[in-house]
Motif scaffolding. Structure first.
Motif, PDB file in Angstrom:
ATOM      1  N   ALA A   1      49.596  -6.748-113.372  1.00  0.00           N
ATOM      2  CA  ALA A   1      48.589  -5.940-112.685  1.00  0.00           C
ATOM      3  C   ALA A   1      47.583  -5.369-113.688  1.00  0.00           C
ATOM      4  O   ALA A   1      46.376  -5.305-113.412  1.00  0.00           O
ATOM      5  CB  ALA A   1      49.276  -4.814-111.915  1.00  0.00           C
ATOM      6  N   LEU A   2      48.073  -4.960-114.850  1.00  0.00           N
ATOM      7  CA  LEU A   2      47.155  -4.427-115.856  1.00  0.00           C
ATOM      8  C   LEU A   2      46.197  -5.502-116.356  1.00  0.00           C
ATOM      9  O   LEU A   2      44.990  -5.254-116.513  1.00  0.00           O
ATOM     10  CB  LEU A   2      47.971  -3.848-117.021  1.00  0.00           C
ATOM     11  CG  LEU A   2      47.171  -3.260-118.184  1.00  0.00           C
ATOM     12  CD1 LEU A   2      46.295  -2.111-117.696  1.00  0.00           C
ATOM     13  CD2 LEU A   2      48.113  -2.801-119.295  1.00  0.00           C
ATOM     14  N   LYS A   3      46.725  -6.683-116.596  1.00  0.00           N
ATOM     15  CA  LYS A   3      45.868  -7.780-117.042  1.00  0.00           C
ATOM     16  C   LYS A   3      44.820  -8.124-115.982  1.00  0.00           C
ATOM     17  O   LYS A   3      43.650  -8.369-116.301  1.00  0.00           O
ATOM     18  CB  LYS A   3      46.717  -9.009-117.356  1.00  0.00           C
ATOM     19  CG  LYS A   3      47.621  -8.841-118.563  1.00  0.00           C
ATOM     20  CD  LYS A   3      48.477 -10.076-118.782  1.00  0.00           C
ATOM     21  CE  LYS A   3      49.397  -9.891-119.983  1.00  0.00           C
ATOM     22  NZ  LYS A   3      50.261 -11.085-120.206  1.00  0.00           N
ATOM     23  N   ALA A   4      45.280  -8.159-114.724  1.00  0.00           N
ATOM     24  CA  ALA A   4      44.323  -8.460-113.650  1.00  0.00           C
ATOM     25  C   ALA A   4      43.246  -7.396-113.580  1.00  0.00           C
ATOM     26  O   ALA A   4      42.058  -7.705-113.355  1.00  0.00           O
ATOM     27  CB  ALA A   4      45.066  -8.565-112.326  1.00  0.00           C
ATOM     28  N   GLY A   5      43.612  -6.152-113.805  1.00  0.00           N
ATOM     29  CA  GLY A   5      42.610  -5.086-113.787  1.00  0.00           C
ATOM     30  C   GLY A   5      41.617  -5.215-114.928  1.00  0.00           C
ATOM     31  O   GLY A   5      40.411  -5.007-114.748  1.00  0.00           O
ATOM     32  N   LEU A   6      42.108  -5.539-116.113  1.00  0.00           N
ATOM     33  CA  LEU A   6      41.213  -5.704-117.262  1.00  0.00           C
ATOM     34  C   LEU A   6      40.252  -6.873-117.043  1.00  0.00           C
ATOM     35  O   LEU A   6      39.057  -6.786-117.355  1.00  0.00           O
ATOM     36  CB  LEU A   6      42.035  -5.918-118.536  1.00  0.00           C
ATOM     37  CG  LEU A   6      42.860  -4.706-119.006  1.00  0.00           C
ATOM     38  CD1 LEU A   6      43.711  -5.088-120.218  1.00  0.00           C
ATOM     39  CD2 LEU A   6      41.936  -3.530-119.343  1.00  0.00           C
ATOM     40  N   ILE A   7      40.781  -7.977-116.533  1.00  0.00           N
ATOM     41  CA  ILE A   7      39.920  -9.138-116.293  1.00  0.00           C
ATOM     42  C   ILE A   7      38.858  -8.808-115.256  1.00  0.00           C
ATOM     43  O   ILE A   7      37.677  -9.159-115.401  1.00  0.00           O
ATOM     44  CB  ILE A   7      40.768 -10.343-115.870  1.00  0.00           C
ATOM     45  CG1 ILE A   7      41.660 -10.794-117.022  1.00  0.00           C
ATOM     46  CG2 ILE A   7      39.887 -11.484-115.394  1.00  0.00           C
ATOM     47  CD1 ILE A   7      42.641 -11.881-116.642  1.00  0.00           C
ATOM     48  N   GLY A   8      39.268  -8.127-114.194  1.00  0.00           N
ATOM     49  CA  GLY A   8      38.299  -7.756-113.171  1.00  0.00           C
ATOM     50  C   GLY A   8      37.233  -6.823-113.702  1.00  0.00           C
ATOM     51  O   GLY A   8      36.045  -6.947-113.375  1.00  0.00           O
ATOM     52  N   GLY A   9      37.635  -5.878-114.561  1.00  0.00           N
ATOM     53  CA  GLY A   9      36.652  -4.960-115.144  1.00  0.00           C
ATOM     54  C   GLY A   9      35.675  -5.679-116.053  1.00  0.00           C
ATOM     55  O   GLY A   9      34.471  -5.385-116.054  1.00  0.00           O
ATOM     56  N   ALA A  10      36.188  -6.639-116.832  1.00  0.00           N
ATOM     57  CA  ALA A  10      35.302  -7.388-117.724  1.00  0.00           C
ATOM     58  C   ALA A  10      34.305  -8.229-116.928  1.00  0.00           C
ATOM     59  O   ALA A  10      33.113  -8.295-117.279  1.00  0.00           O
ATOM     60  CB  ALA A  10      36.138  -8.280-118.640  1.00  0.00           C
ATOM     61  N   LEU A  11      34.768  -8.855-115.865  1.00  0.00           N
ATOM     62  CA  LEU A  11      33.852  -9.645-115.040  1.00  0.00           C
ATOM     63  C   LEU A  11      32.783  -8.768-114.397  1.00  0.00           C
ATOM     64  O   LEU A  11      31.611  -9.154-114.302  1.00  0.00           O
ATOM     65  CB  LEU A  11      34.639 -10.388-113.961  1.00  0.00           C
ATOM     66  CG  LEU A  11      35.563 -11.513-114.451  1.00  0.00           C
ATOM     67  CD1 LEU A  11      36.355 -12.094-113.300  1.00  0.00           C
ATOM     68  CD2 LEU A  11      34.737 -12.601-115.144  1.00  0.00           C
ATOM     69  N   GLY A  12      33.175  -7.586-113.989  1.00  0.00           N
ATOM     70  CA  GLY A  12      32.194  -6.676-113.403  1.00  0.00           C
ATOM     71  C   GLY A  12      31.151  -6.247-114.415  1.00  0.00           C
ATOM     72  O   GLY A  12      29.956  -6.143-114.097  1.00  0.00           O
ATOM     73  N   LEU A  13      31.591  -5.986-115.638  1.00  0.00           N
ATOM     74  CA  LEU A  13      30.644  -5.591-116.683  1.00  0.00           C
ATOM     75  C   LEU A  13      29.673  -6.716-117.000  1.00  0.00           C
ATOM     76  O   LEU A  13      28.461  -6.496-117.177  1.00  0.00           O
ATOM     77  CB  LEU A  13      31.418  -5.178-117.933  1.00  0.00           C
ATOM     78  CG  LEU A  13      30.599  -4.708-119.129  1.00  0.00           C
ATOM     79  CD1 LEU A  13      29.738  -3.500-118.749  1.00  0.00           C
ATOM     80  CD2 LEU A  13      31.502  -4.388-120.320  1.00  0.00           C
ATOM     81  N   LEU A  14      30.176  -7.953-117.090  1.00  0.00           N
ATOM     82  CA  LEU A  14      29.287  -9.095-117.343  1.00  0.00           C
ATOM     83  C   LEU A  14      28.271  -9.261-116.210  1.00  0.00           C
ATOM     84  O   LEU A  14      27.107  -9.607-116.456  1.00  0.00           O
ATOM     85  CB  LEU A  14      30.119 -10.372-117.496  1.00  0.00           C
ATOM     86  CG  LEU A  14      30.976 -10.477-118.770  1.00  0.00           C
ATOM     87  CD1 LEU A  14      31.824 -11.739-118.731  1.00  0.00           C
ATOM     88  CD2 LEU A  14      30.082 -10.478-120.010  1.00  0.00           C
ATOM     89  N   LEU A  15      28.711  -9.019-114.994  1.00  0.00           N
ATOM     90  CA  LEU A  15      27.786  -9.137-113.867  1.00  0.00           C
ATOM     91  C   LEU A  15      26.681  -8.095-113.957  1.00  0.00           C
ATOM     92  O   LEU A  15      25.496  -8.388-113.717  1.00  0.00           O
ATOM     93  CB  LEU A  15      28.564  -8.992-112.557  1.00  0.00           C
ATOM     94  CG  LEU A  15      27.760  -9.089-111.267  1.00  0.00           C
ATOM     95  CD1 LEU A  15      27.070 -10.448-111.176  1.00  0.00           C
ATOM     96  CD2 LEU A  15      28.649  -8.847-110.066  1.00  0.00           C
ATOM     97  N   LEU A  16      27.021  -6.897-114.331  1.00  0.00           N
ATOM     98  CA  LEU A  16      26.017  -5.842-114.479  1.00  0.00           C
ATOM     99  C   LEU A  16      25.035  -6.177-115.603  1.00  0.00           C
ATOM    100  O   LEU A  16      23.818  -5.976-115.483  1.00  0.00           O
ATOM    101  CB  LEU A  16      26.703  -4.500-114.746  1.00  0.00           C
ATOM    102  CG  LEU A  16      27.471  -3.878-113.574  1.00  0.00           C
ATOM    103  CD1 LEU A  16      28.172  -2.602-114.013  1.00  0.00           C
ATOM    104  CD2 LEU A  16      26.512  -3.603-112.425  1.00  0.00           C
ATOM    105  N   LEU A  17      25.543  -6.699-116.708  1.00  0.00           N
ATOM    106  CA  LEU A  17      24.661  -7.078-117.817  1.00  0.00           C
ATOM    107  C   LEU A  17      23.717  -8.208-117.387  1.00  0.00           C
ATOM    108  O   LEU A  17      22.529  -8.207-117.752  1.00  0.00           O
ATOM    109  CB  LEU A  17      25.496  -7.504-119.022  1.00  0.00           C
ATOM    110  CG  LEU A  17      26.284  -6.373-119.728  1.00  0.00           C
ATOM    111  CD1 LEU A  17      27.146  -6.947-120.848  1.00  0.00           C
ATOM    112  CD2 LEU A  17      25.314  -5.329-120.288  1.00  0.00           C
TER     113      LEU A  17
END
Length: 247
Positions: free
Chosen positions: A204-220
């Motif tokens: 679950a922690l890994k899935a959360g980190l991956i989701g957060g990174a994808l969201g940040l890339l989308l914002l950039l």
């Protein structure tokens, strides 16, 4: 009650009638012609006996045999509900509590009727064991069976409300069934569940980190696109202004 008893007028009349009848006897002529019914004294009928008994005792109740006194209530009767919880384990059956204290039990179907389905409360991991918990139905139950998929059922006593189950895979149906001499309870949604194992915390922690990174890339990416769009608009505006000045 007074010791001196004054007979009422109807009794006096009855006594005089009896004395008059007893004094009349037939003449002793011929035995063969004698009517024995005429020589016997007049006897009061059953109705007269009842009248005599009625007047001989002031406390006589003629309805004593048809109106018996109402039964007195039991001193040990308790009109409160029994201290019985259908989800509590290893407790005294409600029927025994009612017999000993006179308390009231909830309505229970008899042993000649198949039990109602139990209520499955929880299926969870406790340490390294898988534990199932349920509540008893309002029925007579001899024992419980916990069925896990196509495996052989696990049998538990009538006073048990939980048990350890094993070999439960993801998506396997787990049901608790009540049993008595009349049959088995039906499998319903209230007594069955599909087992879903709890997720791994690290996953679950890994899935959360991956989701957060994808969201940040989308914002950039959105920020870059917006910057390029504004830069192109400014460049177009400069070109248009330079063209107008040349003309």
């Amino acid at each position: 009650m007074s010791t001196h008893w004054d007979p009422p007028p109807p009794l006096i009349i009855l006594i005089l009638a009896l004395l008059n009848g007893s004094s009349s006897f037939a003449a002793p002529s011929d035995v063969s012609e004698t009517n024995y019914t005429d020589t016997l004294p007049l006897r009061p009928s059953g109705r007269m006996y009842k009248m005599l008994e009625l007047y001989s005792d002031d406390d006589y109740d003629p309805n004593w045999d048809t109106n018996p006194p109402p039964p007195s209530p039991s001193r040990g009767t308790n009109l409160q509900s029994c201290d019985y919880d259908p989800c509590r384990e290893l407790q005294t059956p409600c029927a025994q509590l009612a017999a000993s204290s006179g308390c009231l039990c909830p309505g229970v179907s008899g042993p000649q009727v198949a039990p109602e389905p139990p209520d499955l409360k929880r299926l969870s991991m406790e340490g390294s064991e898988m534990v199932i918990q349920w509540c008893a139905p309002s029925s007579v139950v001899t024992h419980y069976e916990v069925v896990v998929g196509a495996l052989e059922p696990l049998v538990f006593g009538e006073d048990q409300r939980s048990g350890v189950v094993r070999e439960v895979g993801q998506g396997v149906e787990v049901c608790v069934v009540a049993v008595n001499d009349a049959g088995f309870s039906e499998r319903q949604r209230r007594s069955c569940t599909m087992y879903e194992p709890p997720g791994d915390s690290s996953l679950a922690l890994k899935a959360g980190l991956i989701g957060g990174a994808l969201g940040l890339l989308l914002l950039l990416s959105l920020a870059v696109l917006l910057w390029r769009h504004r830069a192109l608009r400014k460049a177009d505006a400069r070109i248009t202004q330079a063209t107008e000045e040349t003309l």
